[in-house]
Motif scaffolding. Sequence first.
Motif, short mmCIF file in Angstrom:
data_model
loop_
_atom_site.label_atom_id
_atom_site.label_comp_id
_atom_site.label_asym_id
_atom_site.label_seq_id
_atom_site.Cartn_x
_atom_site.Cartn_y
_atom_site.Cartn_z
N LEU A 252 15.75 -7.88 3.59
CA LEU A 252 15.44 -7.04 4.75
C LEU A 252 16.71 -6.40 5.28
CD1 LEU A 252 12.78 -8.97 6.88
CD2 LEU A 252 12.48 -7.15 5.20
N ARG B 94 13.30 -3.48 7.87
CA ARG B 94 12.58 -2.81 6.78
C ARG B 94 13.11 -3.36 5.47
NH1 ARG B 94 12.53 3.23 8.97
NH2 ARG B 94 11.11 2.94 10.74
N MET B 95 12.26 -3.30 4.46
CA MET B 95 12.65 -3.82 3.15
C MET B 95 13.78 -2.96 2.59
SD MET B 95 11.62 -6.36 1.29
CE MET B 95 9.88 -6.63 1.67
N ASP C 142 -2.21 -5.82 -8.23
CA ASP C 142 -2.48 -4.50 -8.80
C ASP C 142 -2.37 -4.54 -10.33
OD1 ASP C 142 -0.74 -2.86 -6.03
OD2 ASP C 142 -2.67 -3.92 -6.15
N ALA D 69 0.72 5.75 -6.68
CA ALA D 69 1.56 4.95 -5.78
C ALA D 69 2.16 5.83 -4.70
CB ALA D 69 2.67 4.27 -6.55
N THR E 267 -0.39 4.87 5.04
CA THR E 267 -0.53 4.64 3.60
C THR E 267 -1.93 5.00 3.14
OG1 THR E 267 1.06 2.84 3.82
CG2 THR E 267 -0.22 2.90 1.79
N VAL F 102 -6.46 -6.74 -3.95
CA VAL F 102 -7.01 -7.24 -2.69
C VAL F 102 -5.95 -7.13 -1.60
CG1 VAL F 102 -7.74 -9.36 -1.53
CG2 VAL F 102 -8.69 -8.77 -3.77
N GLY G 285 3.62 -6.42 2.15
CA GLY G 285 2.98 -6.16 3.44
C GLY G 285 1.85 -7.15 3.70
N VAL H 53 -5.75 -4.24 3.86
CA VAL H 53 -6.58 -3.23 4.52
C VAL H 53 -6.55 -1.86 3.87
CG1 VAL H 53 -6.43 -4.33 6.79
CG2 VAL H 53 -4.68 -2.65 6.08
N ARG I 161 5.46 -1.81 14.73
CA ARG I 161 6.87 -1.90 14.34
C ARG I 161 7.24 -3.36 14.17
NH1 ARG I 161 9.14 1.98 13.24
NH2 ARG I 161 8.12 3.70 14.30
C1 LIG Z 1 9.54 -5.28 5.16
C2 LIG Z 1 8.36 -4.52 5.68
C3 LIG Z 1 8.46 -3.83 6.86
C4 LIG Z 1 7.34 -3.17 7.37
N1 LIG Z 1 7.48 -2.52 8.54
C5 LIG Z 1 6.38 -1.98 9.08
C6 LIG Z 1 6.44 -1.36 10.35
O1 LIG Z 1 7.50 -1.30 10.98
N2 LIG Z 1 5.31 -0.86 10.88
C7 LIG Z 1 4.12 -0.94 10.22
O2 LIG Z 1 3.11 -0.52 10.74
N3 LIG Z 1 3.99 -1.49 8.99
C8 LIG Z 1 5.11 -2.02 8.43
N4 LIG Z 1 5.01 -2.62 7.22
C9 LIG Z 1 3.71 -2.71 6.53
C10 LIG Z 1 3.56 -1.52 5.62
O3 LIG Z 1 3.10 -0.53 6.40
C11 LIG Z 1 2.49 -1.91 4.62
O4 LIG Z 1 3.12 -2.79 3.74
C12 LIG Z 1 2.01 -0.72 3.82
O5 LIG Z 1 1.46 0.21 4.65
C13 LIG Z 1 0.91 -1.09 2.85
O6 LIG Z 1 0.10 -2.03 3.36
P1 LIG Z 1 -0.01 -3.47 2.67
O7 LIG Z 1 1.21 -3.76 1.89
O8 LIG Z 1 -0.39 -4.41 3.71
O9 LIG Z 1 -1.20 -3.19 1.65
P2 LIG Z 1 -2.57 -3.96 1.47
O10 LIG Z 1 -3.57 -3.48 2.45
O11 LIG Z 1 -2.34 -5.43 1.39
O12 LIG Z 1 -2.89 -3.36 0.01
C14 LIG Z 1 -4.13 -3.47 -0.59
C15 LIG Z 1 -4.08 -2.65 -1.86
O13 LIG Z 1 -3.91 -1.26 -1.54
C16 LIG Z 1 -3.09 -0.62 -2.52
N5 LIG Z 1 -1.83 -0.16 -1.88
C17 LIG Z 1 -1.26 -0.56 -0.71
N6 LIG Z 1 -0.10 0.11 -0.49
C18 LIG Z 1 0.05 0.97 -1.54
C19 LIG Z 1 1.05 1.93 -1.93
N7 LIG Z 1 2.12 2.15 -1.15
N8 LIG Z 1 0.90 2.59 -3.09
C20 LIG Z 1 -0.19 2.37 -3.90
N9 LIG Z 1 -1.18 1.48 -3.60
C21 LIG Z 1 -1.05 0.79 -2.44
C22 LIG Z 1 -2.76 -1.68 -3.58
O14 LIG Z 1 -3.73 -1.64 -4.62
C23 LIG Z 1 -2.90 -2.98 -2.79
O15 LIG Z 1 -3.19 -4.09 -3.60
C24 LIG Z 1 6.11 -3.22 6.66
C25 LIG Z 1 6.01 -3.89 5.44
C26 LIG Z 1 7.12 -4.53 4.95
C27 LIG Z 1 6.99 -5.26 3.65
#
Ligand SMILES: Cc1cc2nc3c(=O)[nH]c(=O)nc-3n(C[C@H](O)[C@H](O)[C@H](O)COP(=O)(O)OP(=O)(O)OC[C@H]3O[C@@H](n4cnc5c(N)ncnc54)[C@H](O)[C@@H]3O)c2cc1C
Length: 265
Positions: A18, A23-24, A37, A61, A98, A118, A123, A127, A228
Motif C-alpha cells: 500500500l 492505495r495499492m 476470474d 479489464a 468500475t 464472485v 477489493g 458487487v 475513501r
Molecule cells: C488498496 C485498495 C484501495 C482502494 N481504495 C478505494 C477507495 O479509496 N475508494 C473506493 O471506493 N474503493 C476503493 N477500493 C476498492 C476498489 O474500488 C475496488 O477494488 C474496485 O472498484 C473493484 O471492486 P472489487 O475489487 O471489490 O470487485 P468485486 O466486486 O469483488 O469483483 C467481482 C468481479 O467483477 C469483475 N471485476 C471487478 N473489478 C474489475 C476490473 N477492474 N476489471 C475487470 N473486471 C473486474 C471481476 O470478474 C471480479 O471477480 C480500493 C481497493 C483496493 C484494493
Amino acid sequence: MRIVVLAKPVPDAGQERLRNDFRMDREATTEVINGNDEYALEAALKLVEASPDGGEVVLLAMAPDHAQETLRKGLALGAASAVLVTDPALEGSCALTTAHVLAAALRELSFDLVIAGVDTSDGGGGVVAAGVAALLGLPYLSYAARIEPSDGRVRVRRITPNGYEVLEAPMPALISATQALGAPRYPTLKGIMGARRKEIVIRTLADLDLAGARARGVEVGGAAATARVTGSRPRAPRGTPKVVQGSPAEAAQEVVTFLAERRLI
Ligand SMILES: Cc1cc2nc3c(=O)[nH]c(=O)nc-3n(C[C@H](O)[C@H](O)[C@H](O)COP(=O)(O)OP(=O)(O)OC[C@H]3O[C@@H](n4cnc5c(N)ncnc54)[C@H](O)[C@@H]3O)c2cc1C
C-alpha cells in the motif's frame, strides 16, 4: 458462442504493497489475473470448445496500462483477444465507477455471455458483476457451479447455503463463476508464444460513452470515488497453535469443546 470474461489484474498473493494514501502500489507489485476470474476464464474456454458453432473468449479489464502483461497470461490460456480500459483518471476508483466503466466497454462488444468472478482478492467487494448486469439490464445468474447454454437460453446450477438452485434465463446474460466450475488449465508453451501476437485493444475514458452514467449524476474516476480508504493495518499475527494430544476420542472431545466455547459450533 462469444463470451466476455471480466478479468481483474490484482497483486500476487502476499505481494500487496500500500502507498501512504492507502492505495495499492500497483507499480511495485507483481500482478496476476484475479484467482476467481481464472475460474471464470476456464469455464468460458470450455463452453466455447464445447459449442457446436465454436466461438471465442474476450478478456475485459479496467486497470493501469502495465496490466497488458497480466492480460497476456489470460491470452496464453486461450482467450482470443482482450480489451483494456486504462486512464490515469481511473486511479483510486470505487466499485460504482468500475461497474459503469465495464458496462460502457461491454456496450461496444457483442456477446452471448459475460462471465465474472464472485469477488476479487484485493477489493473483495463482490458487487461489480451484479452492478454491471444491472447497468446493462442483463439477467444475473450468480454463484454458478454449472453453466449450460442451449437454444439462446442459459441454465445455471447455482450454489446456495442449502445446496443448489437451477436458474434459467435468455442470453445475453451475466454469470458469476465459482471454483466449482473446475480448475483453470496451465498455459502451454505454444499458448504463451501465441499470446504475444494476440490483440489487446486499449480504451480510455474519452473513448467510452459514459453519457448514461453522467445523466444519472454519476461522475466516474478516482476523484469521484464514493468511498475513501482512510486507514489500513495488517491483521494481528496468529497466536501460538494449540496441539491436541491424546486418543482420537479424547482429541475429538477437546476440539469440540474448544469450538463450542468459542460458539463456532
Ligand atoms: C488498496 C485498495 C484501495 C482502494 N481504495 C478505494 C477507495 O479509496 N475508494 C473506493 O471506493 N474503493 C476503493 N477500493 C476498492 C476498489 O474500488 C475496488 O477494488 C474496485 O472498484 C473493484 O471492486 P472489487 O475489487 O471489490 O470487485 P468485486 O466486486 O469483488 O469483483 C467481482 C468481479 O467483477 C469483475 N471485476 C471487478 N473489478 C474489475 C476490473 N477492474 N476489471 C475487470 N473486471 C473486474 C471481476 O470478474 C471480479 O471477480 C480500493 C481497493 C483496493 C484494493
